[in-house]
Write an enzyme that holds these catalytic residues in place. Structure first.
Site, PDB file in Angstrom:
ATOM      1  CG  ASN A 142      -1.749  -1.086   1.187  1.00  0.00           C
ATOM      2  OD1 ASN A 142      -2.227  -1.666   0.279  1.00  0.00           O
ATOM      3  ND2 ASN A 142      -2.233  -1.751   2.440  1.00  0.00           N
ATOM      4  N   GLY A 150      -3.852   3.429   0.862  1.00  0.00           N
ATOM      5  CA  GLY A 150      -4.311   2.767   2.287  1.00  0.00           C
ATOM      6  C   GLY A 150      -3.105   2.634   3.131  1.00  0.00           C
ATOM      7  CD  GLN A 151       2.941   3.629   3.141  1.00  0.00           C
ATOM      8  OE1 GLN A 151       2.815   4.334   2.061  1.00  0.00           O
ATOM      9  NE2 GLN A 151       3.937   3.285   3.494  1.00  0.00           N
ATOM     10  CG  HIS A 208       4.349  -2.092   5.257  1.00  0.00           C
ATOM     11  ND1 HIS A 208       4.453  -0.850   5.575  1.00  0.00           N
ATOM     12  CD2 HIS A 208       3.096  -2.399   5.229  1.00  0.00           C
ATOM     13  CE1 HIS A 208       3.160  -0.364   5.418  1.00  0.00           C
ATOM     14  NE2 HIS A 208       2.352  -1.264   5.494  1.00  0.00           N
ATOM     15  CG  LEU A 209       7.272  -5.980  -0.166  1.00  0.00           C
ATOM     16  CD1 LEU A 209       7.868  -6.744  -0.764  1.00  0.00           C
ATOM     17  CD2 LEU A 209       6.420  -4.851  -1.012  1.00  0.00           C
ATOM     18  CG  HIS A 210       0.370  -5.933   3.774  1.00  0.00           C
ATOM     19  ND1 HIS A 210      -0.215  -5.914   4.886  1.00  0.00           N
ATOM     20  CD2 HIS A 210       0.578  -4.501   3.431  1.00  0.00           C
ATOM     21  CE1 HIS A 210      -0.247  -4.450   5.437  1.00  0.00           C
ATOM     22  NE2 HIS A 210       0.158  -3.914   4.360  1.00  0.00           N
TER      23      HIS A 210
END
Ligand code: 5GP
Ligand code: ZN
Length: 115
Positions: free
Chosen positions: A88, A94-95, A101-103
């Protein structure tokens, strides 16, 4: 590095996290509020605000993060069924945490398009 960044603090060991993989450049740990049976976050140790803040000189780091996401997903047993890697970016993306970061989400079918 940022003193009050929650992910920098996790990287430095100042805040607890369930770390599943780590090396000199990056780490993968479990999301505090999981959105799937497996929900990991892959972050660089260095404070980079988002994917959008990456520079051409960060090419190796960007690749490293993707490969760490892949390695963590394999170790979590997600590879065969499939999983999702999401970043995001910014407010409309939506961050909520301003450290790249990678989800890594898996363990259930994912829908598309995202909300
Ligand atoms: P974003 O909304 O920025 O894409 O994702 C931030 C993620 O970080 C959210 O999924 C949220 O649950 C997770 N998160 C926020 N604070 C913490 C924390 O202190 N520890 C862990 N493990 N995850 C966190
Ligand atoms: Zn940070």
């Amino acid at each position: 590095m940022s003193d009050d960044c929650v992910f920098c603090r996790i990287s430095r060991g100042e805040l607890p996290a369930k770390i599943v993989l780590e090396d000199e450049e990056a780490l993968a740990f479990r999301d505090l509020n999981p959105q799937a049976p497996t929900h990991l976050l892959v972050i660089p140790r260095r404070h980079v605000e988002s994917v959008d803040a990456l520079e051409p000189s960060d090419q190796a780091l960007a690749g490293h993060l993707l490969l760490l996401a892949r390695k963590a997903a394999r170790e979590e047993g997600l590879s065969e069924a499939g999983y999702r890697v999401v970043a995001n970016i910014g407010s409309e993306g939506g961050q909520t945490v301003a450290h790249l970061h990678l989800h890594v989400l898996g363990g259930r079918p994912m829908s598309w398009p995202p909300g």
